[in-house]
Design a protein around this motif. Structure first.
Motif, mmCIF file in Angstrom:
data_model
loop_
_atom_site.group_PDB
_atom_site.id
_atom_site.type_symbol
_atom_site.label_atom_id
_atom_site.label_comp_id
_atom_site.label_asym_id
_atom_site.label_seq_id
_atom_site.Cartn_x
_atom_site.Cartn_y
_atom_site.Cartn_z
ATOM 1 N N ARG A 40 0.800 -1.265 -0.272
ATOM 2 C CA ARG A 40 -0.267 0.135 0.079
ATOM 3 C C ARG A 40 0.951 0.810 0.313
ATOM 4 O O ARG A 40 0.195 2.077 -1.108
ATOM 5 N N GLN A 41 1.969 1.643 0.892
ATOM 6 C CA GLN A 41 3.394 2.207 0.763
ATOM 7 C C GLN A 41 3.252 2.396 -0.333
ATOM 8 O O GLN A 41 3.623 4.064 -0.994
ATOM 9 N N VAL A 42 3.657 1.676 -1.255
ATOM 10 C CA VAL A 42 4.230 1.441 -2.632
ATOM 11 C C VAL A 42 3.078 1.800 -3.668
ATOM 12 O O VAL A 42 3.935 3.518 -4.537
ATOM 13 N N ARG A 43 1.912 1.779 -3.228
ATOM 14 C CA ARG A 43 0.818 2.230 -4.281
ATOM 15 C C ARG A 43 0.153 3.582 -4.164
ATOM 16 O O ARG A 43 0.784 4.695 -5.088
ATOM 17 N N ARG A 44 0.910 4.162 -2.233
ATOM 18 C CA ARG A 44 0.339 5.831 -2.552
ATOM 19 C C ARG A 44 1.949 6.413 -2.376
ATOM 20 O O ARG A 44 1.208 7.552 -3.703
ATOM 21 N N ILE A 45 3.296 5.849 -2.759
ATOM 22 C CA ILE A 45 4.063 6.572 -3.896
ATOM 23 C C ILE A 45 4.078 7.129 -5.089
ATOM 24 O O ILE A 45 4.329 8.183 -5.660
ATOM 25 N N LEU A 46 3.027 5.888 -5.748
ATOM 26 C CA LEU A 46 3.536 5.746 -7.180
ATOM 27 C C LEU A 46 1.725 6.291 -7.513
ATOM 28 O O LEU A 46 1.470 6.440 -8.621
ATOM 29 N N GLY A 47 0.795 7.110 -6.513
ATOM 30 C CA GLY A 47 -0.279 7.584 -6.913
ATOM 31 C C GLY A 47 -1.848 6.888 -6.605
ATOM 32 O O GLY A 47 -2.888 7.429 -7.156
ATOM 33 N N GLY A 48 -1.146 6.136 -5.796
ATOM 34 C CA GLY A 48 -2.307 5.258 -5.314
ATOM 35 C C GLY A 48 -3.675 5.499 -3.898
ATOM 36 O O GLY A 48 -3.377 7.118 -3.367
ATOM 37 N N THR A 49 -4.356 5.170 -3.369
ATOM 38 C CA THR A 49 -5.314 6.043 -2.356
ATOM 39 C C THR A 49 -4.100 6.477 -1.037
ATOM 40 O O THR A 49 -2.913 5.608 -1.133
ATOM 41 N N GLY A 50 -4.816 7.484 -0.296
ATOM 42 C CA GLY A 50 -4.435 7.770 1.045
ATOM 43 C C GLY A 50 -4.685 6.811 2.101
ATOM 44 O O GLY A 50 -5.061 5.569 1.971
ATOM 45 N N ALA A 51 -4.091 7.164 3.440
ATOM 46 C CA ALA A 51 -4.513 6.126 4.341
ATOM 47 C C ALA A 51 -6.226 6.899 4.404
ATOM 48 O O ALA A 51 -6.650 7.397 4.477
ATOM 49 N N GLY A 52 -6.653 5.428 5.499
ATOM 50 C CA GLY A 52 -7.998 5.801 6.436
ATOM 51 C C GLY A 52 -8.175 7.025 7.045
ATOM 52 O O GLY A 52 -7.213 7.279 8.128
ATOM 53 N N GLU A 53 -9.135 7.212 6.908
ATOM 54 C CA GLU A 53 -9.391 8.526 8.193
ATOM 55 C C GLU A 53 -10.108 7.993 9.317
ATOM 56 O O GLU A 53 -10.834 6.860 9.270
ATOM 57 N N ARG A 54 -10.137 8.939 10.167
ATOM 58 C CA ARG A 54 -10.546 8.733 11.621
ATOM 59 C C ARG A 54 -11.433 8.134 11.577
ATOM 60 O O ARG A 54 -12.496 8.956 11.029
ATOM 61 N N ARG A 55 -12.696 7.945 12.470
ATOM 62 C CA ARG A 55 -13.645 7.866 12.876
ATOM 63 C C ARG A 55 -13.703 7.407 13.628
ATOM 64 O O ARG A 55 -13.136 7.467 14.910
ATOM 65 N N GLY A 56 -15.179 7.617 13.870
ATOM 66 C CA GLY A 56 -16.107 7.535 15.683
ATOM 67 C C GLY A 56 -16.867 8.132 15.785
ATOM 68 O O GLY A 56 -16.741 9.499 15.578
ATOM 69 N N GLY A 57 -17.393 8.238 16.284
ATOM 70 C CA GLY A 57 -17.953 9.820 16.913
ATOM 71 C C GLY A 57 -18.352 10.288 18.420
ATOM 72 O O GLY A 57 -16.600 10.174 19.095
ATOM 73 N N PRO A 58 -18.552 11.065 18.800
ATOM 74 C CA PRO A 58 -18.273 11.941 20.069
ATOM 75 C C PRO A 58 -17.944 11.277 21.244
ATOM 76 O O PRO A 58 -18.613 10.341 21.801
ATOM 77 N N ARG A 59 -16.337 11.197 21.937
ATOM 78 C CA ARG A 59 -16.285 11.174 22.820
ATOM 79 C C ARG A 59 -18.320 11.340 24.128
ATOM 80 O O ARG A 59 -19.140 12.268 24.285
ATOM 81 N N ARG A 60 -18.593 10.233 25.320
ATOM 82 C CA ARG A 60 -19.588 10.617 26.346
ATOM 83 C C ARG A 60 -19.149 10.106 27.815
ATOM 84 O O ARG A 60 -17.573 9.809 27.514
ATOM 85 N N SER A 61 -19.689 10.668 28.118
ATOM 86 C CA SER A 61 -18.650 10.107 30.423
ATOM 87 C C SER A 61 -19.108 8.410 29.847
ATOM 88 O O SER A 61 -19.845 7.546 29.790
ATOM 89 N N PRO A 62 -17.718 8.779 30.710
ATOM 90 C CA PRO A 62 -17.243 6.606 30.486
ATOM 91 C C PRO A 62 -18.251 5.649 31.519
ATOM 92 O O PRO A 62 -18.329 6.453 32.875
ATOM 93 N N ARG A 63 -18.415 4.860 30.491
ATOM 94 C CA ARG A 63 -19.177 3.564 31.876
ATOM 95 C C ARG A 63 -18.681 2.184 30.987
ATOM 96 O O ARG A 63 -18.508 1.980 29.987
ATOM 97 N N TRP A 64 -17.501 2.081 32.396
ATOM 98 C CA TRP A 64 -16.956 1.692 31.731
ATOM 99 C C TRP A 64 -16.678 -0.401 31.820
ATOM 100 O O TRP A 64 -18.078 -0.539 32.946
ATOM 101 N N HIS A 65 -16.693 -0.730 31.754
ATOM 102 C CA HIS A 65 -17.109 -3.177 31.370
ATOM 103 C C HIS A 65 -15.288 -3.312 31.119
ATOM 104 O O HIS A 65 -14.433 -3.508 30.530
ATOM 105 N N HIS A 66 -15.962 -4.776 31.957
ATOM 106 C CA HIS A 66 -14.466 -4.926 32.010
ATOM 107 C C HIS A 66 -14.371 -6.553 31.692
ATOM 108 O O HIS A 66 -15.146 -7.166 31.795
#
Length: 249
Positions: free
Chosen positions: A217-243
């Motif tokens: 994938r790095q070689v492809r990017r150097i040669l003009g391929g696709t970029g790295a993935g974008e960050r995903r995920g929603g807004p943070r909430r007050s944590p409710r921890w689970h173990h």
């Protein structure tokens, strides 16, 4: 371990993952759950491997609306008293790794060959995958729920110890923030290790394949391929921890 977790973080819920252990682990866990409404047990038929056990636990937690999930082994090697440090770090991170190999992290009473295998595996993963995490095989972790959803854990096929590397790589590829918190790892107090040649081979092969794909994938990017993935995920909430407490290791 359950008592220590409940003492260290009284607000924590605990789920014991029992893969039909022949030593009575499931029955003991059921008794604890009957005495404490914050203790739960997830019984699964037969030994299906570390990765599938944790994936089942993740799914259980996400379906019930928890904001974060913690992996912790039930053999005494992970110290519940250090959970507050990991949870505090999760306030500003997507994934928190309890690391043996950052300044302040230590390993106690481990045989030389096991330490060499662990250090070698992490060095191998860092070199082939080009990742900044020092302890990619660590099994003492916090995952925020949004991070697990972004990582598409349903597509994880890793069975053994490379499961931890797999999730580390998925988190980094999604642009999630992964931090390492130093912990003290202690040789297991009970039970025997499930580490064998098949598990080592699986990890070596899978990491090698992932490394080759990343380099391509790095070689492809150097040669003009696709970029790295974008960050995903929603807004943070007050944590409710689970173990999650896992009895395989």
């Amino acid at each position: 371990m359950v008592r220590r977790i409940r003492t260290a973080v009284p607000s924590a819920d605990v789920v014991v993952l029992d893969d039909d252990s022949p030593d009575g682990t499931g029955r003991i866990a059921d008794r604890l759950a009957a005495q404490d409404p914050q203790v739960h047990v997830l019984h699964r038929p037969g030994k299906q491997g570390l990765g599938p056990a944790y994936l089942a636990g993740f799914a259980w937690a996400l379906a019930r609306g928890y904001d974060a999930v913690v992996e912790i082994d039930a053999d005494g090697s992970h110290q519940p008293e250090q959970l507050p440090d990991l949870l505090a770090a999760a306030a500003d991170a997507d994934v928190v790794v309890g690391s043996r190999y950052v300044p302040g992290g230590t390993v106690r009473n481990w045989p030389v060959h096991r330490r060499a295998l662990s250090v070698g595996a992490n060095t191998y993963a860092r070199l082939l995958l080009g990742i900044p995490v020092h302890d990619a095989t660590a099994g003492f972790r916090v995952y925020r729920a949004d991070a697990l959803r972004a990582m598409d854990t349903a597509a994880v096929a890793s069975q053994g110890y490379c499961f931890q590397v797999d999730l580390t790589l998925r988190a980094l590829d999604q642009g999630l923030r992964v931090v390492e918190v130093p912990v003290t790892f202690v040789e297991r107090e009970v039970g025997t290790s499930k580490m064998d040649d098949a598990i080592v081979r699986e990890a070596a092969v899978r990491v090698g394949v992932w490394g080759a794909r990343r380099h391509w994938r790095q070689v492809r990017r150097i040669l003009g391929g696709t970029g790295a993935g974008e960050r995903r995920g929603g807004p943070r909430r007050s944590p409710r921890w689970h173990h999650l407490e896992e009895d395989h290791l």
